[in-house]
Write a protein that holds these residues in place. Structure first.
Motif, PDB file in Angstrom:
ATOM      1  N   ILE A   1       0.951   2.836  -2.090  1.00 57.95           N
ATOM      2  CA  ILE A   1      -0.318   3.291  -2.673  1.00 57.95           C
ATOM      3  C   ILE A   1      -1.385   3.374  -1.588  1.00 57.95           C
ATOM      4  O   ILE A   1      -2.155   4.347  -1.525  1.00 57.95           O
ATOM      5  CB  ILE A   1      -0.745   2.374  -3.832  1.00 57.95           C
ATOM      6  N   ALA A   2      -1.437   2.373  -0.700  1.00 60.86           N
ATOM      7  CA  ALA A   2      -2.419   2.386   0.386  1.00 60.86           C
ATOM      8  C   ALA A   2      -2.189   3.566   1.323  1.00 60.86           C
ATOM      9  O   ALA A   2      -3.143   4.231   1.737  1.00 60.86           O
ATOM     10  CB  ALA A   2      -2.349   1.068   1.157  1.00 60.86           C
ATOM     11  N   GLN A   3      -0.934   3.846   1.647  1.00 59.47           N
ATOM     12  CA  GLN A   3      -0.628   4.989   2.518  1.00 59.47           C
ATOM     13  C   GLN A   3      -1.022   6.301   1.851  1.00 59.47           C
ATOM     14  O   GLN A   3      -1.555   7.205   2.506  1.00 59.47           O
ATOM     15  CB  GLN A   3       0.850   5.014   2.874  1.00 59.47           C
ATOM     16  N   HIS A   4      -0.784   6.408   0.556  1.00 55.93           N
ATOM     17  CA  HIS A   4      -1.146   7.637  -0.150  1.00 55.93           C
ATOM     18  C   HIS A   4      -2.658   7.823  -0.144  1.00 55.93           C
ATOM     19  O   HIS A   4      -3.153   8.940   0.072  1.00 55.93           O
ATOM     20  CB  HIS A   4      -0.594   7.585  -1.578  1.00 55.93           C
ATOM     21  N   ALA A   5      -3.402   6.752  -0.349  1.00 54.99           N
ATOM     22  CA  ALA A   5      -4.861   6.844  -0.308  1.00 54.99           C
ATOM     23  C   ALA A   5      -5.337   7.242   1.092  1.00 54.99           C
ATOM     24  O   ALA A   5      -6.287   8.025   1.232  1.00 54.99           O
ATOM     25  CB  ALA A   5      -5.491   5.516  -0.718  1.00 54.99           C
ATOM     26  N   GLN A   6      -4.673   6.741   2.136  1.00 54.30           N
ATOM     27  CA  GLN A   6      -5.031   7.120   3.504  1.00 54.30           C
ATOM     28  C   GLN A   6      -4.766   8.599   3.755  1.00 54.30           C
ATOM     29  O   GLN A   6      -5.553   9.271   4.443  1.00 54.30           O
ATOM     30  CB  GLN A   6      -4.264   6.280   4.515  1.00 54.30           C
TER      31      GLN A   6
END
Length: 65
Positions: free
Chosen positions: A26-31
């Motif tokens: 999820i964090a990578q997708h937000a980045q």
């Protein structure tokens, strides 16, 4: 749609490892969304709307099962 796969992966990995992996993804997708918005000079509120849209789509597809 993807819920059975997600449940299978969660069962295989165990809840703690699954939650850790899910958080990282999820964090990578937000980045990625942030990088996309920065490249196109999209403002902060629109970026937040895109992240919310991605979350809603994930729920509908069963990725957040």
């Amino acid at each position: 749609m993807f819920a059975p796969i997600i449940v299978l992966v969660r069962t295989h990995l165990g809840q703690p490892k699954f939650n850790q992996l899910r958080g990282k993804l999820i964090a990578q997708h937000a980045q990625i969304i942030t990088h996309f918005c920065n490249c196109l000079n999209i403002d902060h509120s629109t970026r937040q709307d895109l992240i919310r849209l991605a979350q809603d789509n994930g729920k509908r597809l069963g990725l957040l099962a």
